[in-house]
Design an enzyme around this catalytic site. Structure first.
Site, PDB file in Angstrom:
ATOM      1  N   HIS A 196       1.041  -1.156  -0.120  1.00 19.14           N
ATOM      2  CA  HIS A 196       0.005  -0.190   0.142  1.00 19.14           C
ATOM      3  C   HIS A 196       0.851   1.207  -0.045  1.00 19.14           C
ATOM      4  O   HIS A 196       0.443   2.339  -0.452  1.00 19.14           O
ATOM      5  CB  HIS A 196      -0.903   0.030   1.197  1.00 19.14           C
ATOM      6  CG  HIS A 196      -1.911  -1.133   1.264  1.00 19.14           C
ATOM      7  ND1 HIS A 196      -2.355  -1.777   0.136  1.00 19.14           N
ATOM      8  CD2 HIS A 196      -2.328  -1.856   2.313  1.00 19.14           C
ATOM      9  CE1 HIS A 196      -2.964  -2.840   0.340  1.00 19.14           C
ATOM     10  NE2 HIS A 196      -3.350  -2.774   1.819  1.00 19.14           N
TER      11      HIS A 196
ATOM     12  N   CYS B 158      -2.477 -10.039   5.172  1.00 18.00           N
ATOM     13  CA  CYS B 158      -2.581  -9.679   3.749  1.00 18.00           C
ATOM     14  C   CYS B 158      -1.434  -8.807   3.477  1.00 18.00           C
ATOM     15  O   CYS B 158      -1.395  -8.029   2.495  1.00 18.00           O
ATOM     16  CB  CYS B 158      -3.870  -8.957   3.325  1.00 18.00           C
ATOM     17  SG  CYS B 158      -5.301  -9.917   3.372  1.00 18.00           S
ATOM     18  N   PHE B 159      -0.387  -8.485   4.557  1.00 19.53           N
ATOM     19  CA  PHE B 159       0.954  -8.033   4.438  1.00 19.53           C
ATOM     20  C   PHE B 159       0.843  -6.408   3.607  1.00 19.53           C
ATOM     21  O   PHE B 159       1.467  -6.176   2.879  1.00 19.53           O
ATOM     22  CB  PHE B 159       1.840  -8.649   3.562  1.00 19.53           C
ATOM     23  CG  PHE B 159       1.426 -10.216   3.873  1.00 19.53           C
ATOM     24  CD1 PHE B 159       1.846 -10.690   5.097  1.00 19.53           C
ATOM     25  CD2 PHE B 159       1.064 -10.929   3.071  1.00 19.53           C
ATOM     26  CE1 PHE B 159       1.608 -11.862   5.449  1.00 19.53           C
ATOM     27  CE2 PHE B 159       1.150 -12.443   3.108  1.00 19.53           C
ATOM     28  CZ  PHE B 159       1.373 -13.057   4.479  1.00 19.53           C
ATOM     29  N   CYS B 160      -0.462  -5.797   3.960  1.00 20.26           N
ATOM     30  CA  CYS B 160      -0.331  -4.330   3.325  1.00 20.26           C
ATOM     31  C   CYS B 160      -0.309  -4.487   1.915  1.00 20.26           C
ATOM     32  O   CYS B 160       0.153  -3.572   1.324  1.00 20.26           O
ATOM     33  CB  CYS B 160       0.554  -3.288   3.954  1.00 20.26           C
ATOM     34  SG  CYS B 160       0.159  -3.142   5.549  1.00 20.26           S
ATOM     35  N   ALA B 161      -1.014  -5.508   1.140  1.00 18.64           N
ATOM     36  CA  ALA B 161      -0.819  -5.585  -0.174  1.00 18.64           C
ATOM     37  C   ALA B 161      -2.177  -6.367  -0.620  1.00 18.64           C
ATOM     38  O   ALA B 161      -2.287  -6.983  -1.356  1.00 18.64           O
ATOM     39  CB  ALA B 161       0.361  -6.331  -0.711  1.00 18.64           C
TER      40      ALA B 161
END
Ligand SMILES: Cc1ncc(COP(=O)(O)O)c(C=O)c1O
Length: 499
Positions: A143, A393-396
């Site tokens: 993100h 979701c690992f900022c993605a």
């Protein structure tokens, strides 16, 4: 300026020895916790993609520097000379690390990691070419390499990833070219990650640069993951179209927690506009009615007192990495990632996301165990095996969602139809991620693989110990972990004051 930045000849000779010498010298490699079965075991840290552990040499270098600590921007007293000159040296060190010719590029430090650098670059580039309203990013971005461009850069278009099996999850270069053609004349810049923080896939950044430049766009690289894993060549290509215009990375992912974000950018571009941030240190003369911005880099881009200690810590870590040689760092990384990948591929219940060709991946593998939620697997790895991994979701989100189509196609479509904005309410939405730093060893991988097999063979038994709380996290019903037992800031201060 005394310059003792190392040369390539020294690298080859001593790199192996240096790597062997420092591999065990990281803070936290021997951290122990009590786990669910009551044993006290050593933590296996497989979460370097989020933040790497601190390199011992970098830590000790920064401690030594503190004996001379002083603000920069002065050469008056002895300590100010040391601080100012060392801080300047670190800027040069960063340029050498990414092969950015100091004649054409500058390095400056920004606030919080890659994110602050990316916001700054998005603002700079949009002011540079206000009439160009389109920014291309890939769908695989964190993100932090997406939202800054949405907010400051213009109209963001996401380039889809390849979905053919051999290139699953890689940037689709044909589609990138297609969009560059379609929006030719409107694309201000392409911003792409060097390595995905989800799949570890390495992007061909210099090829992307060539394409972008061919269609009159600039190229920005998010090197948050790339910096610690892969050699970077921003400039010096025979074909100068392959040179990169701006690149950003974070110290906390490069063995130097506490350090700032690093921006390396073409001087000719950023000198065209007034710096985005103003204040002390970046001006020559200030009158009540006007002020004059310095011409010199990096001063004009670093308003205020910089994070001197963090930058110096990072300078030491980068210096060590370059003495090992980033090609050697990558070779080691590929070796370990390949070993882990092969072991995981041999377990039928494990699904790995993205192309599994480890020639194009570094340091990161995201996966799921069929029929088990990522949160449960991550919790068991932690509570029963003392293996620190990351999940969700690992900022993605867009990329994770795309990759999850491999295993959760129907649920994804149903969730999209519900227009659900909260990922936590769908406990299947996400993956587990293991990631490596230069301190990880094949024995860490063995420990992890043993744990995976154990979880798969006793999944019902493990699952019976957990409930899901309101945040969607799995909580053990009887095992309690007390943070204060291991670290309490106030207790530490009390103890220090007693002595
Ligand atoms: C690829 C990528 N880009 C950007 C970021 C954001 O970095 P920072 O947390 O240093 O701002 C991360 C962090 O995980 C990342 O992995």
């Amino acid at each position: 300026m005394e310059t003792d930045i190392i040369t390539p000849e020294i690298k080859e000779k001593d790199s192996r020895k240096i790597l062997d010498r420092i591999r065990d010298d990281f803070l936290g490699l021997n951290t122990k916790y009590r786990i669910a079965n009551g044993e006290i075991t050593r933590r296996i840290y497989l979460d370097s993609t989020a933040s790497t552990l601190m390199m011992g040499i970098a830590h000790r270098t920064s401690e030594k520097f503190l004996q001379h600590y002083s603000n920069t921007h002065s050469l008056m007293h002895f300590s100010a000379k040391i601080a100012t000159k060392t801080y300047a040296w670190v800027h040069e060190r960063m340029l050498a690390f990414v092969h950015a010719d100091p004649q054409y590029y500058t390095c400056f430090f920004t606030g919080s990691g890659t994110t602050s650098g990316m916001n700054r670059i998005a603002r700079i580039f949009s002011h540079l070419q206000p009439k160009k309203d389109v920014v291309l990013v890939s769908i695989m971005e964190h993100h932090s390499n997406d939202l800054p461009h949405r907010k400051h850069g213009g109209h963001v278009i996401h380039i889809p990833v390849d979905t053919h099996e051999s290139k699953m999850g890689c940037v689709d270069m044909d589609l990138l070219e297609h969009y560059l053609q379609e929006y030719e004349g409107r694309v201000n810049y392409v911003s792409i990650t060097g390595i995905s923080n989800v799949t570890g896939i390495i992007n061909p950044i210099n090829e992307v640069a060539k394409l972008a430049h061919h269609y009159g766009a600039y190229i920005v690289v998010d090197a948050a993951q790339m910096a610690a894993h892969v050699p970077i060549h921003m400039s010096g290509h025979t074909d100068s179209a392959m040179d990169v215009d701006a690149l950003i990375f974070s110290g906390h992912k490069t063995y130097a927690p506490g350090s700032p974000g690093v921006v390396i950018a073409r001087k000719d571009l950023i000198s065209k506009i007034e710096p985005e941030e103003v204040g002390g240190g970046m001006v020559d003369r200030v009158f009540p009615e006007r002020y004059y911005v310095k011409n010199e880099f990096p001063d004009r881009e670093e308003a205020g007192t910089p994070n001197i200690l963090g930058a110096i810590t990072l300078g030491a870590a980068i210096d060590v990495l370059d003495q090992i040689g980033m090609k050697n760092v990558l070779d080691e990384d590929t070796h370990l990632t390949h070993y882990c990948m092969e072991e995981m591929l041999s377990i039928p219940e494990v699904v790995i996301y993205g192309s599994t060709d480890t020639r194009f991946r570094a340091g990161t593998i995201s996966f799921n165990i069929k029929q088990l939620n990522h949160g449960l697997v991550a919790a068991i790895l932690n509570d029963y095996f003392n293996i620190a991994v990351r999940n969700e979701c690992f900022c993605a989100h867009p990329y994770v969602e795309k990759m999850l189509e491999l295993t959760h196609r129907i649920q994804i479509y149903e969730a999209r139809a519900k227009n659900n904005t909260n990922w936590h309410t769908e406990p299947w939405m996400g993956m587990v991620r293991v990631s490596f730093g230069i301190y990880n060893t094949p024995s860490d991988v063995d420990h992890f693989i043993h744990a995976l097999k154990d979880i798969i063979s006793k999944q019902d038994e493990y699952a019976s110990h957990y409930t899901i709380n309101d945040n969607g996290d799995y909580e053990h019903q009887t095992f309690q972990f007390s943070c204060n037992e291991y670290f309490s800031l106030s207790q530490n201060v009390k103890d220090e004051l007693k002595h």
